[in-house]
Scaffold this motif. Structure first.
Motif, short mmCIF file in Angstrom:
data_model
loop_
_atom_site.label_atom_id
_atom_site.label_comp_id
_atom_site.label_asym_id
_atom_site.label_seq_id
_atom_site.Cartn_x
_atom_site.Cartn_y
_atom_site.Cartn_z
N PHE A 302 15.18 50.07 2.65
CA PHE A 302 14.54 49.57 3.97
C PHE A 302 14.49 48.03 4.22
O PHE A 302 13.43 47.66 4.80
CB PHE A 302 12.80 50.27 3.92
N GLY A 303 15.04 46.95 3.16
CA GLY A 303 15.57 45.97 3.37
C GLY A 303 14.32 45.11 2.53
O GLY A 303 14.41 44.04 2.63
N ALA A 304 13.41 45.90 1.92
CA ALA A 304 12.05 45.60 0.93
C ALA A 304 13.06 44.24 -0.33
O ALA A 304 13.95 44.97 -0.65
CB ALA A 304 11.24 46.23 0.60
N PRO A 305 12.88 43.41 -0.54
CA PRO A 305 12.82 42.41 -1.24
C PRO A 305 12.55 43.15 -2.69
O PRO A 305 12.39 43.39 -3.13
CB PRO A 305 12.87 40.68 -1.25
N SER A 306 13.49 42.89 -3.97
CA SER A 306 12.87 43.09 -4.64
C SER A 306 11.76 41.79 -5.88
O SER A 306 12.48 40.52 -5.62
CB SER A 306 14.59 42.74 -6.32
N GLY A 307 10.43 42.34 -5.67
CA GLY A 307 10.02 41.14 -6.23
C GLY A 307 8.41 41.98 -6.51
O GLY A 307 8.08 42.91 -6.73
N ARG A 308 7.05 41.25 -6.77
CA ARG A 308 5.93 42.24 -7.31
C ARG A 308 5.39 42.95 -6.40
O ARG A 308 5.00 42.63 -5.06
CB ARG A 308 5.30 40.73 -7.29
N MET A 309 5.19 44.21 -6.11
CA MET A 309 4.98 44.82 -4.84
C MET A 309 3.21 45.62 -5.42
O MET A 309 3.20 45.34 -6.62
CB MET A 309 5.59 46.13 -6.15
N GLU A 310 2.63 46.08 -4.60
CA GLU A 310 1.11 45.99 -4.73
C GLU A 310 1.19 47.16 -3.10
O GLU A 310 1.84 47.65 -2.02
CB GLU A 310 0.39 44.98 -3.49
N THR A 311 0.71 48.28 -3.77
CA THR A 311 0.35 48.90 -2.82
C THR A 311 -1.10 49.65 -2.55
O THR A 311 -2.29 49.39 -3.25
CB THR A 311 1.09 50.37 -3.37
N PHE A 312 -1.31 49.95 -1.15
CA PHE A 312 -2.77 50.53 -1.10
C PHE A 312 -2.53 51.92 0.03
O PHE A 312 -2.35 51.95 0.37
CB PHE A 312 -3.43 49.29 -0.07
N THR A 313 -4.23 52.10 -0.36
CA THR A 313 -4.48 53.36 0.56
C THR A 313 -5.63 53.63 1.56
O THR A 313 -6.74 52.85 1.02
CB THR A 313 -4.38 54.25 -0.62
N GLU A 314 -5.36 54.18 2.66
CA GLU A 314 -6.98 53.84 3.19
C GLU A 314 -7.25 53.18 4.31
O GLU A 314 -8.78 52.18 4.20
CB GLU A 314 -8.07 54.98 2.60
N VAL A 315 -6.65 52.17 4.91
CA VAL A 315 -6.57 50.63 4.88
C VAL A 315 -7.39 50.46 6.71
O VAL A 315 -6.72 51.72 6.67
CB VAL A 315 -5.40 49.62 5.07
N SER A 316 -7.99 50.52 6.85
CA SER A 316 -8.73 50.15 8.11
C SER A 316 -7.78 48.82 9.02
O SER A 316 -7.71 47.87 8.43
CB SER A 316 -10.18 49.64 8.32
N LEU A 317 -7.53 48.92 10.02
CA LEU A 317 -6.45 47.82 11.36
C LEU A 317 -7.35 47.95 12.34
O LEU A 317 -7.36 49.63 12.91
CB LEU A 317 -5.23 48.41 11.03
N PRO A 318 -7.12 47.29 13.07
CA PRO A 318 -7.63 47.16 14.41
C PRO A 318 -6.95 47.56 15.64
O PRO A 318 -5.62 47.11 15.18
CB PRO A 318 -8.35 45.65 14.52
N HIS A 319 -7.03 48.60 16.65
CA HIS A 319 -6.63 49.03 17.25
C HIS A 319 -6.70 49.46 18.31
O HIS A 319 -7.27 50.29 19.15
CB HIS A 319 -5.13 50.08 16.50
N GLY A 320 -7.84 48.53 19.42
CA GLY A 320 -8.16 48.39 20.34
C GLY A 320 -9.65 49.07 20.14
O GLY A 320 -10.52 48.01 19.59
N ASP A 321 -10.05 49.74 21.04
CA ASP A 321 -11.46 50.25 20.68
C ASP A 321 -11.67 50.93 18.88
O ASP A 321 -12.72 50.38 19.16
CB ASP A 321 -12.44 51.36 22.21
N THR A 322 -11.16 51.69 18.98
CA THR A 322 -11.15 52.43 17.86
C THR A 322 -10.17 52.12 16.95
O THR A 322 -8.57 51.64 17.09
CB THR A 322 -11.03 54.02 17.82
N PRO A 323 -9.86 51.41 15.17
CA PRO A 323 -9.62 51.28 14.62
C PRO A 323 -8.81 52.58 13.73
O PRO A 323 -9.31 53.49 14.27
CB PRO A 323 -10.68 50.51 13.64
N ARG A 324 -7.68 51.86 13.72
CA ARG A 324 -6.44 53.03 13.07
C ARG A 324 -6.68 52.92 11.57
O ARG A 324 -6.54 52.29 10.69
CB ARG A 324 -5.34 52.70 13.45
N ARG A 325 -5.96 54.34 11.25
CA ARG A 325 -6.33 53.88 9.48
C ARG A 325 -4.81 55.05 9.08
O ARG A 325 -4.95 56.09 9.02
CB ARG A 325 -7.46 54.97 8.64
N PRO A 326 -3.48 54.48 8.42
CA PRO A 326 -2.92 54.65 7.76
C PRO A 326 -2.97 55.22 6.75
O PRO A 326 -4.16 54.53 5.69
CB PRO A 326 -1.76 53.34 8.38
N ASP A 327 -2.38 55.88 6.18
CA ASP A 327 -2.09 56.22 4.85
C ASP A 327 -2.53 55.90 3.68
O ASP A 327 -3.06 56.19 2.74
CB ASP A 327 -1.08 58.01 4.36
#
Length: 677
Positions: A302-327
């Motif tokens: 997918f084009g990601a470099p080889s480096g230090r990786m961190e992963t997160f779940t249930e994050v909250s991101l602003p999107h209009g009036d209702t924040p979105r929560r990608p997995d």
């Protein structure tokens, strides 16, 4: 996409703003379905030479320590497969002026035997930048497709198209790589220094890997110590030791056989689809972050470099009036630069929602993320996206939409844990726990398992001859069949540790939707679904045919007649090789100029192998076709009586009961060996 001609060049910055990392794809088509080549990369300094052996990357040295180069291996395409190479141009040492991208063939094979030779380049977001087609290949056994080179502070690409008659050895020699003769190489293989033999010998390329070590490009033994007692610069070992989980069954200490072993990722508490999605996302992303080899394999494409990786779940991101929560979110840091992707997960056969994916793509574009990765049981097909999401082309920042199937995740984990190995025991144990979780019946991560709503109506229409050409339901079935075949390739390849790819006998560049339309019309006419698999090391192409009129599956393989000997000797030898094969195996003798020769079951032919030969002794025998027949399931799902299960079982049974007993083609060998400077 910018189309190039031989000798032309172009600045990457003129084609995209996202060229810190690029992916080169080398592709070709074999008319026979069996021809192949291996890619290689050389990093050259201002003198046009490699600085040392570390600047030469090939099948036994696929990854640069600094992450600047990584050979990603082959990926299925509509007409076969392509070899991809990931470049992190921000990590390339400043003393490197040029990066040569090449490929080579073996045993006297030339690139003129292949068709549609092409190299394409994509930016970090997956956007195709340029393409260069080679149409003048002849007997050359090695070819430079193109090169990346610096001009001041920017990178450019030149379409080269130069061939070599002396193969990989001659190409490497031209750029300063020393080539050792056979005698020296054999000494390297035998291990000059005691105890170093296992570390010095390296595996053959993927296309010729066998249980025993076969000759290939190998490094020389390490140099002796100098007079001061210190050792000269150590030569790299391209085959480092790996840790794999032992397969030996261990005795249990449990008092009762019903006791269940404690697992890192429990599945018994999962009650709903939402629980399964949250657990599957967390399990996968946590293992990706803790096992670098695994995380890199899933994100490099997918084009990601080889480096230090961190992963997160249930994050909250602003999107209009209702924040979105990608997995989930994946972040990779390399040399102060950040690559970020949003993750949307589905399990248990649930479909991705276009409006949800589009919202995440909009968020990613605004926040400068590079990709949105969708993950589900479905398998993506070229030219037929799983979700139809229209990206706003006016946005300056482009976001790549990528898809992974749970079957592909399982395949990559299985390849590492079962065949290639990982860096330490803890990583091996984590991958083993991940595999256990993915395969558990309650995880919901079982891959493609449903032929779709059109399956039953199409079968009924074929039975009563009411299915007409142009019926869209037939096209749905053809697409489901192609997804099933791709998943079987992943499953079988993971078990064997070998490449298994679908053979698409269509001209490269042909519209995949038009090809599927023709297959759908053919299905309406003859009621058959057809597929071919190319298995590394197998003596021929494995063919799968599902006859919806008769309800039978046929798996078969054609093996050519030996170049020497007599037909009766061939027949006797084949019968001996098939001593443990099923008695109902059908054997058909292929003869020149006729529709077919004698045929019979293995049970009948065992006492009299001569019955396999044509009555006319002057009729040339060209080969043999081996086939097994099996009734296919009727239901569309993957239940015990389902069609998907029956196809999967038929392929695995045919390979393990028949193909493994056949003679393998002679492995390719390179007469010269790679020796460091």
């Amino acid at each position: 996409m910018h189309e190039m001609i031989k000798g032309s060049n172009v600045a990457l910055a003129a084609l995209s703003e996202n060229t810190g990392s690029v992916i080169a794809s080398l592709s070709w088509v074999s008319p026979t379905g069996e021809g192949d080549a291996d890619v290689s990369v050389l990093l050259l300094d201002g003198n046009g030479k490699v600085r040392s052996d570390d600047d030469f990357y090939f099948y036994n040295n696929p990854v640069a320590a600094d992450g600047s180069v990584q050979l990603l291996g082959k990926t299925p395409t509509e007409s076969g497969d392509e070899d991809r190479i990931s470049f992190d141009l921000t990590a390339v040492p400043s003393v490197i002026d040029r990066i040569v991208v090449a490929a080579s063939r073996y045993e006297g094979a030339g690139f003129g035997e292949l068709e549609d030779l092409k190299v394409t380049l994509a930016d970090g977001g997956g956007e195709s930048l340029l393409g260069f087609a080679i149409d003048d290949a002849g007997t050359e056994s090695a070819f430079i497709f193109g090169e990346l080179y610096r001009r001041g502070a920017e990178w450019k690409f030149r379409a080269v198209g130069q061939g070599y008659d002396t193969g990989l050895a001659g190409l490497a020699s031209d750029f300063g790589v020393d080539i050792e003769d056979d005698a020296g190489a054999e000494q390297a293989l035998s291990g000059t220094e005691g105890g170093d033999q296992a570390d010095t010998a390296v595996p053959a390329p993927a296309a010729e890997r066998e249980p025993q070590v076969t000759p290939g490009l190998v490094p020389s033994p390490r140099p002796p110590a100098d007079e001061g007692g210190s050792r000269k610069a150590a030569r790299p070992r391209t085959a480092k030791k790996k840790v794999t989980v032992p397969r030996v069954a261990r005795k249990s200490l449990a008092d009762n056989e019903s006791w269940k072993q404690a697992r890192l990722f429990p599945v018994s508490v999962l009650k709903s689809d939402r629980d399964r999605e949250m657990r599957a996302t967390s399990v996968l992303l946590s293992v990706m972050a803790q096992v670098p080899e695994f995380g890199r394999r899933l994100t490099a494409a997918f084009g990601a470099p080889s480096g230090r990786m961190e992963t997160f779940t249930e994050v909250s991101l602003p999107h209009g009036d209702t924040p979105r929560r990608p997995d989930g979110v994946i972040r990779v840091e390399r040399a102060g630069k950040l690559w970020t992707a949003l993750v949307e997960t589905k399990t248990n056969g649930n479909s991705l929602k276009p409006e949800q994916v589009k919202a995440y793509a909009d968020i990613a574009a605004r926040r400068g993320y590079e990709a949105v990765i969708t993950l589900s049981n479905d398998v993506a097909l070229e030219g037929s996206p799983l979700v139809d999401v229209k990206i706003d082309g006016r946005r300056k920042h482009k976001v790549a939409l990528r898809h992974l199937s749970w079957a592909e995740v399982t395949h990559q984990a299985q390849m590492l844990i079962r065949h290639e190995g990982v860096g330490d025991k803890a990583h091996a144990w984590l991958l083993q726990e991940l595999l256990y979780y993915l395969r558990h019946e309650n995880s919901g991560c079982h891959g493609f398992q449903n032929m779709g709503a059109a399956w039953v109506p199409v079968r009924n229409g074929i039975d009563d001859e009411t299915l007409c050409q142009g019926d869209p339901r037939a096209l749905d079935v053809v697409e489901s069949w192609e997804r099933l075949i791709r998943q079987i390739c992943l499953s079988l390849g993971g078990e064997l540790g070998q490449k298994v790819l679908p053979v698409q006998r269509a001209k490269r560049g042909a519209d995949p939707k038009a090809r599927r339309g023709r297959l759908a019309d053919q299905l309406c006419l003859d009621g058959r679904l057809h597929a071919e698999l190319r298995i590394e090391g197998a003596p021929g192409i494995l063919v799968i045919s599902a006859d919806l009129r008769t309800g039978k599956l046929r798996t078969s393989i054609e093996i050519p007649a030996p170049e020497q000997g007599y037909p009766l000797s061939w027949a006797k030898r084949l019968i001996r090789r098939l001593a443990e094969a099923p008695a109902d195996l059908h054997i058909e003798t292929l003869v020149e100029g006729e529709a077919g020769g004698p045929r019979g079951t293995l049970e009948r032919l065992r006492p009299e192998p001569a019955d396999m030969l044509p009555k006319n002794n002057d009729t040339p025998v060209t080969g043999f076709r081996l086939s097994l027949f099996k009734g296919m399931g009727s239901s569309r799902g993957n239940a015990e009586s389902g069609f998907i299960r029956s196809v999967d079982d038929a392929v695995h049974r045919f390979y393990t009961a028949v193909v493994v007993h056949l003679d393998r083609p002679a492995p390719r060998q390179v007469s010269a060996r790679y020796a460091p400077n």
